[in-house]
Write a protein that holds these residues in place. Structure first.
Motif, short mmCIF file in Angstrom:
data_model
loop_
_atom_site.label_atom_id
_atom_site.label_comp_id
_atom_site.label_asym_id
_atom_site.label_seq_id
_atom_site.Cartn_x
_atom_site.Cartn_y
_atom_site.Cartn_z
N PHE A 106 2.94 35.97 10.47
CA PHE A 106 4.34 35.78 10.13
C PHE A 106 4.62 34.31 9.81
O PHE A 106 5.38 34.00 8.88
CB PHE A 106 5.24 36.23 11.27
N MET A 107 4.01 33.42 10.58
CA MET A 107 4.20 31.99 10.36
C MET A 107 3.65 31.58 8.99
O MET A 107 4.29 30.81 8.25
CB MET A 107 3.52 31.18 11.45
N VAL A 108 2.47 32.09 8.64
CA VAL A 108 1.87 31.74 7.35
C VAL A 108 2.72 32.26 6.20
O VAL A 108 2.93 31.58 5.19
CB VAL A 108 0.43 32.28 7.27
N ALA A 109 3.26 33.48 6.34
CA ALA A 109 4.13 34.02 5.30
C ALA A 109 5.39 33.18 5.15
O ALA A 109 5.89 32.97 4.03
CB ALA A 109 4.49 35.47 5.62
N ALA A 143 7.05 39.20 3.40
CA ALA A 143 7.19 39.06 4.84
C ALA A 143 7.60 40.37 5.49
O ALA A 143 7.12 40.73 6.57
CB ALA A 143 8.23 37.97 5.15
N LEU A 144 8.48 41.12 4.84
CA LEU A 144 8.88 42.43 5.37
C LEU A 144 7.69 43.38 5.44
O LEU A 144 7.55 44.15 6.41
CB LEU A 144 9.98 43.02 4.49
N SER A 145 6.81 43.32 4.45
CA SER A 145 5.63 44.19 4.47
C SER A 145 4.71 43.86 5.64
O SER A 145 4.04 44.75 6.17
CB SER A 145 4.86 44.06 3.15
N LEU A 146 4.68 42.59 6.06
CA LEU A 146 3.85 42.24 7.22
C LEU A 146 4.41 42.83 8.51
O LEU A 146 3.66 43.25 9.39
CB LEU A 146 3.74 40.72 7.33
N THR A 147 5.73 42.86 8.63
CA THR A 147 6.33 43.51 9.79
C THR A 147 6.01 45.00 9.80
O THR A 147 5.62 45.57 10.83
CB THR A 147 7.85 43.31 9.79
N ALA A 412 0.52 32.76 0.77
CA ALA A 412 0.99 34.13 1.00
C ALA A 412 -0.19 35.09 1.09
O ALA A 412 -0.19 36.02 1.93
CB ALA A 412 1.93 34.54 -0.12
N MET A 413 -1.20 34.89 0.27
CA MET A 413 -2.38 35.75 0.32
C MET A 413 -3.11 35.61 1.65
O MET A 413 -3.59 36.59 2.22
CB MET A 413 -3.32 35.40 -0.84
N LEU A 414 -3.18 34.39 2.17
CA LEU A 414 -3.80 34.18 3.47
C LEU A 414 -3.02 34.90 4.57
O LEU A 414 -3.60 35.46 5.50
CB LEU A 414 -3.88 32.68 3.78
N GLY A 415 -1.68 34.87 4.49
CA GLY A 415 -0.88 35.58 5.47
C GLY A 415 -1.14 37.07 5.45
O GLY A 415 -1.26 37.71 6.51
N CYS A 416 -1.25 37.65 4.25
CA CYS A 416 -1.56 39.08 4.15
C CYS A 416 -2.95 39.38 4.71
O CYS A 416 -3.15 40.40 5.38
CB CYS A 416 -1.48 39.52 2.69
N ALA A 417 -3.92 38.50 4.41
CA ALA A 417 -5.27 38.72 4.92
C ALA A 417 -5.31 38.65 6.44
O ALA A 417 -5.95 39.48 7.10
CB ALA A 417 -6.23 37.67 4.32
N HIS A 614 10.63 35.02 7.36
CA HIS A 614 10.26 35.97 8.41
C HIS A 614 10.95 35.60 9.72
O HIS A 614 10.68 34.54 10.29
CB HIS A 614 8.75 35.99 8.61
N PRO A 615 11.84 36.45 10.23
CA PRO A 615 12.58 36.10 11.44
C PRO A 615 11.76 36.19 12.71
O PRO A 615 12.17 35.68 13.75
CB PRO A 615 13.71 37.14 11.46
N PHE A 616 10.58 36.85 12.64
CA PHE A 616 9.75 36.99 13.83
C PHE A 616 8.66 35.92 13.90
O PHE A 616 7.80 35.96 14.78
CB PHE A 616 9.09 38.37 13.86
N ALA A 617 8.67 34.96 12.97
CA ALA A 617 7.75 33.84 13.05
C ALA A 617 8.10 32.98 14.26
O ALA A 617 9.22 33.05 14.78
CB ALA A 617 7.82 33.02 11.76
N PRO A 618 7.16 32.17 14.75
CA PRO A 618 7.50 31.25 15.85
C PRO A 618 8.67 30.36 15.45
O PRO A 618 8.86 30.04 14.28
CB PRO A 618 6.21 30.44 16.05
#
Length: 806
Positions: A106-109, A143-147, A412-417, A614-618
């Motif tokens: 979430f932080m990376v996104a 970011a929503l897709s990561l949640t 963004a690609m790193l966050g998805c990975a 992303h609201p759930f990031a640190p």
């Protein structure tokens, strides 16, 4: 003091100094440490310190002897009063921060939002606000897709592997099993699959609630600080003023609340879909099902589709508002959206618990399609993001921008990975544990295992790591050649010294290692590009074969068959090792403050930016630290009429620059900026060009005439702050490091190579600080007499001081 007032003064004239100015006026040096933190005693060089203002999380300290400096300015003629702002506990305080490791994707996104290219500026330039808004919308969707991916992975474990596969198998629910009460042949109330799914749904529901709670709690603790006031429009780059100088930049309450509600609703709806899909499918294909149950299933699925559309609309509708501190809340969205999603989930669970005699669980839940859609959507979103970023970069070219404007899509690609590896890895580990000695998805395994796409994702890890190892070897070989070339010229930089091959190699090695930082963008590009290509191959393999790689390659030649099986086994082993190391690191950080500080370094860099995507990031610590520094500088200069040098090292220099940007012009004229080991241009300007690129940093130089930056060639983080023709006016470097090449009367012992540390040990530090104070004094003497020191006619203090809002 200004820091304790509850309301602004009725007139600007109330901000005049409360005591006559001395000649020269009192000076203050406000020290701001960098990553890894430092204690007040270390910063001030004195074990006896006292807290001047602040709390146990972040505070300003002085030496005990300097606590009453304002009452005795005659003691400090020609010298500044040292103060230290300590903020390390914002990122490495209590043990609960170790849990923030789970929020790494979430932080990376969220970083990808801030890594967009700069938009065109100037009176005649089209600022392309539509492209800027499109970029923000795409990052928020990603970011929503990561949640959804995280909650879907929790559903995969709790609903598919445990409640559906394991609870429906005699191998898992035999005698002595803790899941015996779920056994289908036991005849108990929980033996029906729908009821087992409803019970398992409590796990991802609780995870969603935990994420909501953490986001809400950390907002109140870290980010609810009152900034100066302003006004304008969201998500645009039309304002020529630097973004970090806008009054609402460090106060994103409205967008965080909206996104929190939307992501919470998305998580709850994901759980509801995971329960409703198999239940409704059974009702449609079974003639014995009561008509009311089938109708209820259609209604709930229609409501779920409407909820998904509503969540997407809320996420896409509005971005950040930076030109004013937006205190408003969209209460209908914040209150009704999560509540409606929770009510819909409860209705789905009640519907699933209705009696359906004869229903048995077999095979897998339809997770392959769900994970495939998420993965495909993320890949398309990254490609669209790259197209928008490239368009913006062509409109406003910046040669220093990372990857020619594609830094944001690469991040963004790193966050998805990361999200895929972490979520899929947990599912793989649970499946391996349940299968005993078998391999999930292979012939003879007692359980079908997780979706085959997760096995394909694990199988691409070995080739990815192999390519990265080759790339690292190439960088190492190039660095070795550079080291040999530099070693031949090091001794010539120290006139009169006798060449020492070993000493020259060590110095050249430090410079070469520091220069590797400039190659990091291309390494990130390689990781992102290879991940995108291999991820597309994994998705195609899973969809076209419907089998895990080892089974799909059974009819292939022996060499290909062996390679596929080796990649599958090695990937599963690597994921297991990574999850184990991740858990061990988090457990150690929870118990060991030293390890927690190491993790804090990661958060120091990654959580500087507000939660815009992303609201759930640190939580963003800068939304506490920047107002703290702004209040301190404005309050002290307004109260005393003195001069102030804010002295920032490493990440502290970024905080210092952001705080200076927030000062009103009358206060800024009494403040000088001294940065050293600063990543302002080298890292932030490269990766976040819209906010720290050449244009914003040049504007900072114009706004803060008294600014000097120190840097070394052996520093892997710091560098010139203002590359270009104006660099000599700001930058001083590279400083000599080490200070002495060999032993001498002045340096009888070998001088250390300092790199990123101990800039205060260099004589240039004291010289530049004294020069800045002298320039401030000359500027103060040249001020128009009618303009009283500390008076700000264009800025009103917030109604509440830091630490009292929220």
């Amino acid at each position: 003091m200004l820091e304790t007032r509850r309301s602004p003064p009725p007139r600007a004239e109330a901000c005049v100094p409360d005591r006559p100015q001395t000649d020269p006026p009192l000076a203050l040096e406000l020290l701001v440490h960098g990553v890894a933190g430092a204690s007040p005693a270390e910063l001030l060089g004195d074990p006896r310190t006292v807290r001047v203002t602040g709390d146990s999380t972040a505070a300003v300290f002085r030496r005990t002897d300097d606590a009453d400096a304002e009452a005795h300015p005659e003691r400090y003629a020609g010298l500044p009063v040292p103060e230290a702002y300590c903020w390390s506990r914002l990122t490495s305080g209590n043990g609960a921060r170790a849990l923030w490791l789970l929020l790494l994707p979430f932080m990376v996104a969220n970083l990808a939002h801030w890594a967009r290219p700069a938009a065109p500026t100037g009176l005649a330039a089209d600022p392309a606000p539509r492209a800027v808004r499109t970029y923000g919308v795409l990052v928020r969707i990603l970011a929503l897709s990561l949640t959804v991916l995280l909650i879907a992975a929790a559903c995969e474990v709790a609903l598919d592997l445990v409640a559906w596969q394991c609870a429906g198998s005699a191998a898992c629910t035999g005698t002595g099993s803790r899941l015996g009460f779920l056994a289908p042949d036991g005849g108990g109330w929980w033996s029906q699959p729908g009821r087992r799914l409803a019970l398992g749904a409590l796990v991802p529901t609780a995870l969603t609630g935990l994420l909501w709670y953490l986001s809400n709690r950390t907002w109140s603790a870290y980010e609810s600080q009152p900034p100066p006031a302003g006004a304008a429009d969201p998500d645009t780059a039309s304002d020529p003023a630097p973004a970090l100088g806008r009054p609402g930049f460090w106060y994103g309450r409205r967008i965080v609340a909206r996104l929190r509600a939307a992501h919470t609703a998305a998580g709850l709806l994901t759980v509801a879909v995971a329960v409703s899909a198999p239940t409704a499918a059974h009702d449609r294909r079974t003639a014995a099902t009561a008509p009311g149950l089938e109708t209820a299933g259609w209604i709930t699925q229609a409501l779920l589709a409407a909820g998904a559309v509503t969540v997407a609309w809320v996420v896409c509708r509005r971005g950040r508002t930076e030109d004013r501190p937006d205190h408003r809340l969209d209460r209908a969205v914040v209150s009704l959206l999560p509540g409606a999603a929770l009510a819909l989930l409860a209705a789905v669970l009640v519907h699933a618990c209705c009696s359906r005699p004869g229903w048995t669980s077999a095979g897998r839940l339809p997770g392959d399609f769900a994970f495939g859609v998420i993965m495909l959507g993320q890949g398309l979103c990254v490609l669209a993001l790259a197209a928008v970023a490239r368009y913006l970069h062509r409109r406003a070219p910046d040669p220093a921008a990372a990857l020619r404007g594609l830094g944001g899509p690469a991040v963004a690609m790193l966050g998805c990975a990361l999200g895929g590896v972490m979520s899929g890895g947990v599912a793989q580990r649970v499946a391996d544990w349940m299968d005993g000695g078998a391999t999930p998805g292979m012939a003879g395994a007692p359980l079908p295992g997780p979706p085959v796409l997760l096995s394909w994702q694990a199988s691409v890890l070995p080739p990815l790591l192999l390519v990265l190892a080759l790339l690292a070897a190439w960088f190492a070989a190039r660095a070795a050649r550079t080291r040999r070339r530099l070693a031949a010229t090091v001794a010539a930089e120290y006139p009169g010294e006798r060449p020492d091959v070993s000493r020259s190699r060590r110095i050249a090695g430090a410079r070469t290692a520091a220069a590797l930082t400039d190659s990091a963008p291309w390494f990130v590009a390689a990781v992102s590009g290879i991940t995108l290509v291999l991820g597309a191959g994994a998705l195609a393999g899973a969809w076209f074969t419907g089998q895990v790689p080892g089974e799909a390659a059974r009819a292939a030649p022996p060499l290909l068959q062996a390679a596929a099986r080796a990649a599958q086994d090695a990937g599963s082993w690597l994921i297991g090792l990574g999850i184990a190391l991740f858990a061990a690191w988090g457990r150690r950080a929870y118990r060991d403050p030293a390890a927690r500080r190491t993790i804090g370094i990661l958060w120091d860099v990654g959580t500087f930016w507000p939660r815009a995507a992303h609201p759930f990031a640190p939580p963003c610590y800068a939304e506490r630290a920047v107002p703290d520094l702004t209040w301190r500088m404005a309050g002290w200069t307004g109260r005393t009429g003195g001069r102030l040098v804010i002295s920032g090292h490493s990440q502290g220099s970024v905080l210092a620059a952001a705080a200076v940007w927030q000062l009103p012009p009358p206060v800024r004229r009494r403040v000088a900026l001294l940065t050293y080991g600063s990543p302002l241009a080298r890292l932030y300007g490269r990766w976040f060009p819209a906010y720290f690129g050449p244009g914003p940093l040049a504007a900072l130089h114009r706004d803060v005439d008294c600014w000097r930056n120190l840097w070394r060639a052996t520093d892997p983080i710091g560098g010139p702050a203002l590359p270009g023709p104006e660099s000599p006016e700001v930058d001083r470097g590279p400083l000599a490091d080490p200070l002495a090449y060999g032993r001498s009367a002045h340096h009888p012992l070998p001088a250390p190579i300092l790199g990123h540390a101990d800039y205060q040990a260099d004589p240039a530090f004291a010289a530049e600080r004294a020069a800045l104070l002298a320039r401030l004094e000359r500027a103060a003497r040249a001020e128009v007499p009618a303009q009283r020191p500390g008076v700000s006619k264009g800025w009103a203090a917030p109604a509440d001081p830091p630490g009292t809002a929220g």
